[in-house]
Design a protein around this motif. Structure first.
Motif, PDB file in Angstrom:
ATOM      1  N   GLU A  21     -13.040  10.757  -5.085  1.00 33.86           N
ATOM      2  CA  GLU A  21     -11.681  11.250  -4.864  1.00 33.86           C
ATOM      3  C   GLU A  21     -11.329  11.338  -3.383  1.00 33.86           C
ATOM      4  N   ALA A  22     -12.284  11.733  -2.562  1.00 32.36           N
ATOM      5  CA  ALA A  22     -12.018  11.921  -1.136  1.00 32.36           C
ATOM      6  C   ALA A  22     -11.860  10.605  -0.385  1.00 32.36           C
ATOM      7  N   TYR A  23     -12.334   9.505  -0.965  1.00 37.12           N
ATOM      8  CA  TYR A  23     -12.351   8.221  -0.244  1.00 37.12           C
ATOM      9  C   TYR A  23     -11.476   7.147  -0.886  1.00 37.12           C
ATOM     10  N   LEU A  24     -11.011   7.385  -2.086  1.00 40.74           N
ATOM     11  CA  LEU A  24     -10.362   6.332  -2.864  1.00 40.74           C
ATOM     12  C   LEU A  24      -9.094   5.800  -2.205  1.00 40.74           C
ATOM     13  N   TYR A  25      -8.251   6.680  -1.733  1.00 42.79           N
ATOM     14  CA  TYR A  25      -6.982   6.220  -1.148  1.00 42.79           C
ATOM     15  C   TYR A  25      -7.238   5.344   0.071  1.00 42.79           C
ATOM     16  N   GLN A  26      -8.170   5.742   0.913  1.00 41.03           N
ATOM     17  CA  GLN A  26      -8.478   4.932   2.092  1.00 41.03           C
ATOM     18  C   GLN A  26      -8.910   3.531   1.687  1.00 41.03           C
ATOM     19  N   CYS A  27      -9.750   3.435   0.656  1.00 45.67           N
ATOM     20  CA  CYS A  27     -10.221   2.137   0.193  1.00 45.67           C
ATOM     21  C   CYS A  27      -9.062   1.275  -0.304  1.00 45.67           C
ATOM     22  N   LEU A  28      -8.264   1.816  -1.206  1.00 49.17           N
ATOM     23  CA  LEU A  28      -7.177   1.044  -1.793  1.00 49.17           C
ATOM     24  C   LEU A  28      -6.149   0.624  -0.750  1.00 49.17           C
ATOM     25  N   GLU A  29      -5.789   1.551   0.128  1.00 45.17           N
ATOM     26  CA  GLU A  29      -4.787   1.241   1.145  1.00 45.17           C
ATOM     27  C   GLU A  29      -5.292   0.202   2.147  1.00 45.17           C
ATOM     28  N   SER A  30      -6.591   0.251   2.462  1.00 44.47           N
ATOM     29  CA  SER A  30      -7.119  -0.724   3.417  1.00 44.47           C
ATOM     30  C   SER A  30      -6.986  -2.137   2.869  1.00 44.47           C
ATOM     31  N   ILE A  31      -7.046  -2.266   1.549  1.00 51.11           N
ATOM     32  CA  ILE A  31      -6.904  -3.580   0.916  1.00 51.11           C
ATOM     33  C   ILE A  31      -5.435  -3.955   0.778  1.00 51.11           C
ATOM     34  N   ARG A  32      -4.678  -3.107   0.116  1.00 57.85           N
ATOM     35  CA  ARG A  32      -3.287  -3.438  -0.195  1.00 57.85           C
ATOM     36  C   ARG A  32      -2.460  -3.644   1.068  1.00 57.85           C
ATOM     37  N   ALA A  33      -2.599  -2.739   2.037  1.00 55.41           N
ATOM     38  CA  ALA A  33      -1.802  -2.832   3.253  1.00 55.41           C
ATOM     39  C   ALA A  33      -2.214  -3.999   4.138  1.00 55.41           C
ATOM     40  N   ASP A  34      -3.373  -4.571   3.872  1.00 58.62           N
ATOM     41  CA  ASP A  34      -3.868  -5.675   4.701  1.00 58.62           C
ATOM     42  C   ASP A  34      -3.445  -7.039   4.158  1.00 58.62           C
ATOM     43  N   ILE A  35      -2.851  -7.072   2.987  1.00 65.79           N
ATOM     44  CA  ILE A  35      -2.397  -8.350   2.428  1.00 65.79           C
ATOM     45  C   ILE A  35      -1.224  -8.845   3.263  1.00 65.79           C
ATOM     46  N   PRO A  36      -1.310 -10.040   3.841  1.00 63.29           N
ATOM     47  CA  PRO A  36      -0.252 -10.507   4.745  1.00 63.29           C
ATOM     48  C   PRO A  36       1.083 -10.665   4.031  1.00 63.29           C
ATOM     49  N   ALA A  37       2.149 -10.539   4.779  1.00 61.96           N
ATOM     50  CA  ALA A  37       3.486 -10.788   4.249  1.00 61.96           C
ATOM     51  C   ALA A  37       3.556 -12.215   3.717  1.00 61.96           C
ATOM     52  N   GLY A  38       4.118 -12.348   2.545  1.00 56.82           N
ATOM     53  CA  GLY A  38       4.213 -13.665   1.931  1.00 56.82           C
ATOM     54  C   GLY A  38       3.001 -14.065   1.118  1.00 56.82           C
ATOM     55  N   GLU A  39       1.952 -13.231   1.102  1.00 52.96           N
ATOM     56  CA  GLU A  39       0.726 -13.537   0.366  1.00 52.96           C
ATOM     57  C   GLU A  39       0.528 -12.600  -0.827  1.00 52.96           C
ATOM     58  N   SER A  40       1.552 -11.892  -1.217  1.00 48.21           N
ATOM     59  CA  SER A  40       1.377 -10.903  -2.280  1.00 48.21           C
ATOM     60  C   SER A  40       0.949 -11.545  -3.601  1.00 48.21           C
ATOM     61  N   ASP A  41       1.366 -12.789  -3.831  1.00 48.75           N
ATOM     62  CA  ASP A  41       0.968 -13.463  -5.066  1.00 48.75           C
ATOM     63  C   ASP A  41      -0.447 -14.029  -5.004  1.00 48.75           C
ATOM     64  N   ALA A  42      -1.041 -14.014  -3.816  1.00 47.70           N
ATOM     65  CA  ALA A  42      -2.365 -14.621  -3.646  1.00 47.70           C
ATOM     66  C   ALA A  42      -3.492 -13.652  -3.954  1.00 47.70           C
ATOM     67  N   VAL A  43      -3.183 -12.353  -4.032  1.00 49.19           N
ATOM     68  CA  VAL A  43      -4.230 -11.344  -4.181  1.00 49.19           C
ATOM     69  C   VAL A  43      -3.847 -10.362  -5.287  1.00 49.19           C
ATOM     70  N   GLU A  44      -4.788 -10.089  -6.178  1.00 50.62           N
ATOM     71  CA  GLU A  44      -4.624  -8.994  -7.119  1.00 50.62           C
ATOM     72  C   GLU A  44      -5.736  -7.979  -6.885  1.00 50.62           C
ATOM     73  N   LEU A  45      -5.378  -6.706  -7.022  1.00 49.19           N
ATOM     74  CA  LEU A  45      -6.322  -5.610  -6.844  1.00 49.19           C
ATOM     75  C   LEU A  45      -6.530  -4.942  -8.197  1.00 49.19           C
ATOM     76  N   ILE A  46      -7.772  -4.954  -8.671  1.00 45.91           N
ATOM     77  CA  ILE A  46      -8.120  -4.378  -9.970  1.00 45.91           C
ATOM     78  C   ILE A  46      -9.056  -3.201  -9.734  1.00 45.91           C
ATOM     79  N   ALA A  47      -8.601  -2.007 -10.074  1.00 40.27           N
ATOM     80  CA  ALA A  47      -9.430  -0.812  -9.961  1.00 40.27           C
ATOM     81  C   ALA A  47      -9.914  -0.420 -11.350  1.00 40.27           C
ATOM     82  N   VAL A  48     -11.200  -0.137 -11.466  1.00 36.10           N
ATOM     83  CA  VAL A  48     -11.797   0.223 -12.750  1.00 36.10           C
ATOM     84  C   VAL A  48     -12.210   1.687 -12.698  1.00 36.10           C
TER      85      VAL A  48
END
Length: 389
Positions: A21-48
Protein backbone atom coordinates in the motif's frame (compact mmCIF):
# COMPACT_ATOMS: atom_id res chain seq x y z
CA UNK A 1 -13.89 -7.78 -14.62
CA UNK A 2 -11.11 -6.68 -17.00
CA UNK A 3 -11.60 -3.96 -19.60
CA UNK A 4 -10.31 -5.10 -22.99
CA UNK A 5 -8.08 -2.68 -24.94
CA UNK A 6 -9.26 -1.38 -28.30
CA UNK A 7 -5.94 -2.00 -30.09
CA UNK A 8 -3.25 -4.56 -29.37
CA UNK A 9 -0.29 -2.73 -27.76
CA UNK A 10 3.39 -3.29 -28.37
CA UNK A 11 4.11 -3.71 -24.65
CA UNK A 12 2.13 -5.16 -21.75
CA UNK A 13 3.46 -4.29 -18.29
CA UNK A 14 2.27 -6.71 -15.61
CA UNK A 15 2.42 -5.58 -11.98
CA UNK A 16 1.52 -8.18 -9.30
CA UNK A 17 0.30 -6.47 -6.14
CA UNK A 18 0.34 -7.71 -2.55
CA UNK A 19 0.85 -5.81 0.71
CA UNK A 20 2.48 -2.75 -0.84
CA UNK A 21 0.00 0.00 0.00
CA UNK A 22 2.79 2.44 0.84
CA UNK A 23 4.58 1.94 -2.49
CA UNK A 24 1.88 1.10 -5.02
CA UNK A 25 1.05 4.60 -6.24
CA UNK A 26 4.70 5.44 -6.85
CA UNK A 27 5.09 2.27 -8.92
CA UNK A 28 1.99 2.80 -11.05
CA UNK A 29 2.61 6.50 -11.61
CA UNK A 30 6.24 5.94 -12.59
CA UNK A 31 4.98 3.72 -15.41
CA UNK A 32 1.85 5.53 -16.55
CA UNK A 33 3.31 9.04 -16.41
CA UNK A 34 6.38 7.90 -18.33
CA UNK A 35 4.46 6.75 -21.40
CA UNK A 36 5.36 9.31 -24.10
CA UNK A 37 2.71 11.51 -25.67
CA UNK A 38 1.27 9.77 -28.68
CA UNK A 39 2.28 6.31 -27.40
CA UNK A 40 -0.74 5.60 -25.22
CA UNK A 41 -1.90 2.83 -27.55
CA UNK A 42 1.53 1.19 -27.46
CA UNK A 43 1.49 0.30 -23.75
CA UNK A 44 -1.02 -1.40 -21.49
CA UNK A 45 -0.60 -1.60 -17.72
CA UNK A 46 -2.08 -4.67 -16.02
CA UNK A 47 -2.15 -4.74 -12.23
CA UNK A 48 -2.97 -8.03 -10.51
CA UNK A 49 -4.48 -7.73 -7.03
CA UNK A 50 -3.26 -10.94 -5.41
CA UNK A 51 -5.97 -10.76 -2.73
CA UNK A 52 -3.90 -8.11 -0.97
CA UNK A 53 -4.90 -7.81 2.72
CA UNK A 54 -4.42 -4.03 2.86
CA UNK A 55 -5.97 -1.24 0.81
CA UNK A 56 -4.27 -2.14 -2.47
CA UNK A 57 -7.43 -3.55 -4.06
CA UNK A 58 -9.38 -0.32 -3.54
CA UNK A 59 -6.39 1.74 -4.68
CA UNK A 60 -6.27 -0.24 -7.92
CA UNK A 61 -9.98 0.20 -8.57
CA UNK A 62 -9.69 3.93 -8.09
CA UNK A 63 -6.54 4.20 -10.18
CA UNK A 64 -7.96 2.22 -13.10
CA UNK A 65 -11.17 4.26 -13.06
CA UNK A 66 -9.19 7.44 -13.58
CA UNK A 67 -6.73 6.28 -16.23
CA UNK A 68 -7.10 4.70 -19.65
CA UNK A 69 -5.03 1.67 -20.61
CA UNK A 70 -4.85 0.53 -16.99
CA UNK A 71 -6.45 -2.84 -16.38
CA UNK A 72 -6.93 -4.62 -13.08
CA UNK A 73 -7.30 -8.32 -12.32
CA UNK A 74 -8.62 -9.12 -8.83
CA UNK A 75 -7.81 -12.63 -7.60
CA UNK A 76 -10.20 -14.19 -5.10
CA UNK A 77 -7.40 -15.77 -3.06
CA UNK A 78 -3.71 -15.18 -2.58
CA UNK A 79 -1.64 -17.27 -5.01
CA UNK A 80 1.84 -15.77 -4.64
CA UNK A 81 4.06 -13.71 -6.89
CA UNK A 82 4.68 -16.24 -9.66
CA UNK A 83 1.07 -17.28 -10.18
CA UNK A 84 -0.09 -13.67 -9.95
CA UNK A 85 2.28 -12.87 -12.81
CA UNK A 86 0.74 -15.75 -14.76
CA UNK A 87 -2.73 -14.28 -14.16
CA UNK A 88 -1.58 -10.99 -15.66
CA UNK A 89 0.09 -12.76 -18.55
CA UNK A 90 -3.15 -14.61 -19.30
CA UNK A 91 -4.96 -11.36 -20.10
CA UNK A 92 -2.04 -9.43 -21.60
CA UNK A 93 -2.47 -8.55 -25.28
CA UNK A 94 0.89 -6.94 -26.04
CA UNK A 95 3.53 -8.30 -28.36
CA UNK A 96 6.03 -7.97 -25.51
CA UNK A 97 5.57 -8.39 -21.76
CA UNK A 98 7.48 -6.85 -18.87
CA UNK A 99 6.96 -7.89 -15.24
CA UNK A 100 7.49 -5.07 -12.73
CA UNK A 101 7.23 -5.62 -8.98
CA UNK A 102 4.82 -3.30 -7.21
CA UNK A 103 7.29 -2.00 -4.61
CA UNK A 104 9.75 -0.91 -7.30
CA UNK A 105 9.54 1.81 -9.94
CA UNK A 106 11.05 3.05 -13.21
CA UNK A 107 13.04 6.26 -13.81
CA UNK A 108 11.92 8.98 -16.21
CA UNK A 109 12.52 8.21 -19.88
CA UNK A 110 12.45 4.44 -19.44
CA UNK A 111 9.29 3.59 -21.38
CA UNK A 112 10.35 5.61 -24.45
CA UNK A 113 13.78 3.94 -24.44
CA UNK A 114 12.27 0.46 -24.12
CA UNK A 115 9.73 1.02 -26.90
CA UNK A 116 12.42 2.41 -29.19
CA UNK A 117 14.71 -0.56 -28.63
CA UNK A 118 11.92 -3.11 -29.12
CA UNK A 119 11.05 -1.54 -32.48
CA UNK A 120 14.67 -1.19 -33.53
CA UNK A 121 15.91 -4.72 -32.68
CA UNK A 122 12.69 -6.79 -32.34
CA UNK A 123 14.50 -9.11 -29.91
CA UNK A 124 13.31 -12.25 -28.18
CA UNK A 125 14.60 -10.79 -24.92
CA UNK A 126 15.54 -7.22 -24.05
CA UNK A 127 17.80 -7.00 -20.99
CA UNK A 128 17.76 -3.89 -18.79
CA UNK A 129 20.09 -2.40 -16.21
CA UNK A 130 18.94 -1.34 -12.75
CA UNK A 131 19.98 0.35 -9.52
CA UNK A 132 19.40 -0.82 -5.97
CA UNK A 133 17.69 1.86 -3.90
CA UNK A 134 18.02 1.69 -0.11
CA UNK A 135 15.52 3.01 2.41
CA UNK A 136 17.78 6.00 3.16
CA UNK A 137 17.70 6.96 -0.53
CA UNK A 138 21.18 5.69 -1.34
CA UNK A 139 21.45 4.26 -4.85
CA UNK A 140 23.84 1.43 -5.57
CA UNK A 141 25.08 -0.02 -8.85
CA UNK A 142 24.38 -3.75 -9.02
CA UNK A 143 27.38 -6.08 -8.93
CA UNK A 144 26.37 -7.57 -12.29
CA UNK A 145 25.71 -4.33 -14.20
CA UNK A 146 29.13 -4.31 -15.84
CA UNK A 147 28.22 -7.54 -17.64
CA UNK A 148 25.77 -5.56 -19.76
CA UNK A 149 28.35 -3.12 -21.05
CA UNK A 150 29.64 -2.99 -24.60
CA UNK A 151 27.00 -5.15 -26.30
CA UNK A 152 25.73 -3.48 -29.46
CA UNK A 153 23.06 -4.82 -31.77
CA UNK A 154 21.54 -8.23 -31.11
CA UNK A 155 23.42 -11.20 -29.71
CA UNK A 156 23.02 -14.74 -28.40
CA UNK A 157 24.09 -16.34 -25.14
CA UNK A 158 26.73 -18.37 -27.00
CA UNK A 159 28.40 -15.11 -28.01
CA UNK A 160 27.94 -13.32 -24.67
CA UNK A 161 27.95 -16.12 -22.05
CA UNK A 162 28.45 -13.64 -19.19
CA UNK A 163 24.79 -12.62 -19.58
CA UNK A 164 23.83 -15.79 -17.73
CA UNK A 165 25.44 -14.20 -14.65
CA UNK A 166 23.35 -11.05 -14.71
CA UNK A 167 20.89 -11.05 -11.83
CA UNK A 168 18.34 -13.73 -12.69
CA UNK A 169 15.08 -11.84 -12.17
CA UNK A 170 12.02 -11.44 -14.36
CA UNK A 171 11.91 -7.66 -13.99
CA UNK A 172 15.18 -6.95 -15.80
CA UNK A 173 13.93 -8.60 -19.00
CA UNK A 174 11.28 -7.62 -21.54
CA UNK A 175 10.17 -10.74 -23.40
CA UNK A 176 8.50 -11.31 -26.74
CA UNK A 177 5.21 -13.04 -26.02
CA UNK A 178 5.23 -15.64 -28.81
CA UNK A 179 8.82 -16.56 -27.89
CA UNK A 180 7.70 -17.08 -24.29
CA UNK A 181 4.87 -19.31 -25.47
CA UNK A 182 7.20 -21.27 -27.73
CA UNK A 183 9.44 -22.08 -24.77
CA UNK A 184 6.33 -23.12 -22.79
CA UNK A 185 7.46 -21.00 -19.88
CA UNK A 186 5.27 -19.87 -17.02
CA UNK A 187 6.00 -19.11 -13.39
CA UNK A 188 5.80 -21.89 -10.84
CA UNK A 189 4.39 -21.43 -7.33
CA UNK A 190 6.70 -20.87 -4.39
CA UNK A 191 9.57 -18.54 -3.60
CA UNK A 192 12.52 -18.09 -6.00
CA UNK A 193 10.06 -18.38 -8.88
CA UNK A 194 12.44 -16.48 -11.20
CA UNK A 195 14.98 -19.34 -11.27
CA UNK A 196 13.23 -21.69 -13.76
CA UNK A 197 11.89 -18.72 -15.74
CA UNK A 198 14.72 -16.26 -16.22
CA UNK A 199 17.60 -18.55 -17.22
CA UNK A 200 15.65 -20.42 -19.95
CA UNK A 201 14.79 -17.09 -21.59
CA UNK A 202 18.46 -16.38 -22.24
CA UNK A 203 19.29 -19.98 -23.12
CA UNK A 204 16.54 -20.24 -25.73
CA UNK A 205 16.80 -16.77 -27.25
CA UNK A 206 18.09 -16.29 -30.78
CA UNK A 207 18.04 -12.49 -30.45
CA UNK A 208 19.05 -10.79 -27.21
CA UNK A 209 19.25 -7.02 -27.03
CA UNK A 210 20.83 -5.09 -24.15
CA UNK A 211 19.63 -1.63 -23.17
CA UNK A 212 22.62 -0.36 -21.26
CA UNK A 213 20.83 2.26 -19.21
CA UNK A 214 19.13 2.21 -15.82
CA UNK A 215 15.53 1.24 -16.50
CA UNK A 216 14.51 -0.10 -13.10
CA UNK A 217 14.83 1.01 -9.48
CA UNK A 218 14.93 -1.97 -7.15
CA UNK A 219 13.85 -1.21 -3.59
CA UNK A 220 16.05 -2.69 -0.85
CA UNK A 221 15.24 -3.57 2.74
CA UNK A 222 11.46 -3.39 2.62
CA UNK A 223 9.81 -5.18 5.51
CA UNK A 224 8.06 -8.25 4.14
CA UNK A 225 10.35 -8.67 1.13
CA UNK A 226 11.37 -12.28 0.53
CA UNK A 227 15.08 -11.52 0.69
CA UNK A 228 14.71 -10.01 4.17
CA UNK A 229 12.26 -12.53 5.61
CA UNK A 230 13.34 -15.45 7.78
CA UNK A 231 11.31 -18.45 6.70
CA UNK A 232 11.44 -22.12 5.88
CA UNK A 233 10.09 -21.16 2.47
CA UNK A 234 13.64 -20.44 1.36
CA UNK A 235 13.80 -24.21 0.90
CA UNK A 236 11.60 -23.60 -2.18
CA UNK A 237 14.83 -22.80 -4.00
CA UNK A 238 15.62 -26.51 -4.28
CA UNK A 239 12.43 -27.34 -6.20
CA UNK A 240 12.93 -24.32 -8.45
CA UNK A 241 16.47 -25.39 -9.40
CA UNK A 242 15.22 -28.91 -10.04
CA UNK A 243 12.70 -27.47 -12.51
CA UNK A 244 15.40 -25.39 -14.20
CA UNK A 245 17.86 -28.26 -14.58
CA UNK A 246 15.13 -30.58 -15.80
CA UNK A 247 14.16 -28.03 -18.48
CA UNK A 248 17.78 -27.64 -19.56
CA UNK A 249 18.35 -31.42 -19.67
CA UNK A 250 15.30 -31.85 -21.92
CA UNK A 251 15.73 -28.90 -24.24
CA UNK A 252 19.42 -27.84 -24.17
CA UNK A 253 21.56 -30.79 -22.98
CA UNK A 254 24.90 -29.00 -23.25
CA UNK A 255 27.65 -29.93 -20.77
CA UNK A 256 29.21 -26.47 -20.61
CA UNK A 257 25.84 -24.88 -19.94
CA UNK A 258 24.99 -27.45 -17.28
CA UNK A 259 28.35 -26.82 -15.58
CA UNK A 260 27.76 -23.07 -15.55
CA UNK A 261 24.28 -23.44 -14.09
CA UNK A 262 25.56 -25.90 -11.50
CA UNK A 263 28.11 -23.36 -10.27
CA UNK A 264 25.46 -20.65 -10.10
CA UNK A 265 23.13 -22.96 -8.20
CA UNK A 266 25.66 -23.89 -5.51
CA UNK A 267 26.75 -20.27 -5.15
CA UNK A 268 23.12 -19.26 -4.71
CA UNK A 269 22.59 -21.88 -2.02
CA UNK A 270 25.63 -20.51 -0.22
CA UNK A 271 24.16 -17.00 -0.32
CA UNK A 272 20.96 -18.26 1.29
CA UNK A 273 22.52 -20.52 3.91
CA UNK A 274 24.99 -17.85 4.96
CA UNK A 275 22.48 -15.04 5.37
CA UNK A 276 20.97 -14.24 8.77
CA UNK A 277 18.00 -12.46 7.17
CA UNK A 278 16.78 -15.57 5.38
CA UNK A 279 17.15 -18.63 7.58
CA UNK A 280 16.49 -19.21 11.25
CA UNK A 281 19.61 -20.72 12.86
CA UNK A 282 17.84 -24.03 13.48
CA UNK A 283 17.17 -24.41 9.73
CA UNK A 284 20.66 -23.60 8.52
CA UNK A 285 22.14 -27.07 8.90
CA UNK A 286 19.25 -28.76 7.10
CA UNK A 287 19.52 -26.28 4.24
CA UNK A 288 23.26 -26.95 3.94
CA UNK A 289 22.68 -30.70 3.72
CA UNK A 290 19.97 -30.23 1.09
CA UNK A 291 22.50 -28.20 -0.90
CA UNK A 292 25.06 -30.99 -0.51
CA UNK A 293 22.47 -33.47 -1.76
CA UNK A 294 21.94 -31.38 -4.88
CA UNK A 295 25.70 -31.12 -5.32
CA UNK A 296 26.01 -34.88 -5.52
CA UNK A 297 22.90 -35.29 -7.63
CA UNK A 298 23.68 -32.68 -10.29
CA UNK A 299 27.50 -32.54 -10.33
CA UNK A 300 28.51 -32.50 -14.04
CA UNK A 301 30.61 -35.47 -15.09
CA UNK A 302 33.31 -33.20 -16.50
CA UNK A 303 33.43 -30.84 -13.54
CA UNK A 304 32.43 -27.19 -13.39
CA UNK A 305 33.93 -23.67 -13.10
CA UNK A 306 35.08 -23.47 -9.49
CA UNK A 307 34.93 -19.92 -8.07
CA UNK A 308 38.09 -18.40 -6.68
CA UNK A 309 38.93 -17.75 -3.05
CA UNK A 310 36.65 -18.36 -0.09
CA UNK A 311 33.62 -19.05 -2.29
CA UNK A 312 35.48 -21.88 -4.01
CA UNK A 313 36.43 -23.31 -0.62
CA UNK A 314 32.78 -23.21 0.45
CA UNK A 315 31.85 -25.07 -2.74
CA UNK A 316 34.27 -27.82 -1.77
CA UNK A 317 32.78 -28.04 1.71
CA UNK A 318 29.28 -28.35 0.25
CA UNK A 319 30.61 -31.10 -2.00
CA UNK A 320 31.91 -32.95 1.03
CA UNK A 321 28.77 -32.27 3.02
CA UNK A 322 31.07 -30.95 5.75
CA UNK A 323 28.74 -28.82 7.84
CA UNK A 324 31.13 -28.45 10.77
CA UNK A 325 33.94 -27.07 8.60
CA UNK A 326 31.55 -24.77 6.74
CA UNK A 327 30.01 -23.36 9.92
CA UNK A 328 33.49 -22.78 11.40
CA UNK A 329 34.59 -20.97 8.22
CA UNK A 330 31.42 -18.88 8.23
CA UNK A 331 31.94 -17.86 11.82
CA UNK A 332 35.58 -16.94 11.15
CA UNK A 333 34.50 -14.70 8.27
CA UNK A 334 31.89 -13.05 10.46
CA UNK A 335 34.43 -12.28 13.15
CA UNK A 336 36.94 -10.98 10.60
CA UNK A 337 34.29 -8.78 9.05
CA UNK A 338 33.40 -7.33 12.45
CA UNK A 339 37.02 -6.61 13.23
CA UNK A 340 37.53 -4.86 9.88
CA UNK A 341 34.54 -2.63 10.60
CA UNK A 342 35.68 -1.94 14.12
CA UNK A 343 32.71 -3.63 15.79
CA UNK A 344 32.48 -6.39 18.39
CA UNK A 345 33.70 -9.71 17.07
CA UNK A 346 31.05 -12.30 16.37
CA UNK A 347 28.12 -9.89 16.58
CA UNK A 348 24.80 -10.80 15.02
CA UNK A 349 25.12 -8.23 12.29
CA UNK A 350 28.35 -9.56 10.85
CA UNK A 351 28.10 -10.89 7.36
CA UNK A 352 29.28 -14.24 6.15
CA UNK A 353 31.14 -12.79 3.21
CA UNK A 354 31.12 -10.00 0.67
CA UNK A 355 27.72 -10.81 -0.85
CA UNK A 356 24.72 -8.73 0.21
CA UNK A 357 21.48 -10.13 1.56
CA UNK A 358 19.79 -10.47 -1.79
CA UNK A 359 22.72 -10.72 -4.15
CA UNK A 360 22.32 -13.43 -6.71
CA UNK A 361 25.03 -16.04 -7.13
CA UNK A 362 28.17 -15.69 -9.15
CA UNK A 363 27.29 -12.35 -10.70
CA UNK A 364 30.45 -11.04 -12.27
CA UNK A 365 32.66 -13.26 -10.18
CA UNK A 366 35.90 -14.45 -11.72
CA UNK A 367 36.31 -18.17 -12.18
CA UNK A 368 39.34 -19.87 -10.74
CA UNK A 369 41.77 -20.92 -13.42
CA UNK A 370 42.42 -24.26 -11.81
CA UNK A 371 43.26 -27.59 -13.39
CA UNK A 372 44.44 -26.07 -16.65
CA UNK A 373 41.14 -24.99 -18.18
CA UNK A 374 39.29 -23.22 -15.41
CA UNK A 375 37.17 -26.34 -14.82
CA UNK A 376 37.48 -27.99 -11.45
CA UNK A 377 37.51 -31.76 -11.82
CA UNK A 378 35.22 -32.40 -8.87
CA UNK A 379 34.24 -35.86 -10.07
CA UNK A 380 31.59 -38.18 -8.74
CA UNK A 381 34.08 -40.95 -7.97
CA UNK A 382 35.93 -38.60 -5.62
CA UNK A 383 32.68 -37.70 -3.92
CA UNK A 384 31.75 -41.34 -3.51
CA UNK A 385 34.94 -41.78 -1.57
CA UNK A 386 34.11 -38.86 0.71
CA UNK A 387 36.92 -36.68 -0.60
CA UNK A 388 37.55 -33.92 -3.12
CA UNK A 389 40.72 -33.42 -5.11
Amino acid sequence: MVNEPTHAPLLSIVVPVYGVEAYLYQCLESIRADIPAGESDAVELIAVDDASPDGCGDMLRSYAAGHDRVRVVHLSSNVGLGLARNAGLDVATGRYVWFIDSDDWVPTGTIAAVLDRLRQHQPDVLMLDHLRVHEDGRREIDASSHLLHGIAGVTRLDDQPQLLRVQHTAWNKVVRRDFLDRLELRFFPGWYEDIPFSHPLLIGAEKISVLNRVCYLYRQGRQGAITSTRSGRHFDAFAQYERLLDWVARRHPDERLQAELFQLMISHYLVVVGNDDRLHPHLRRDFFHRAAEHYRRYLPTGGYPLPAGATGLKHRLVGRGDWLAYSALRQAHRIAGRLRRGGPAGGAGAGAGPVTADEDPGRGADVATTRGGGIATERRDALAGGRLP
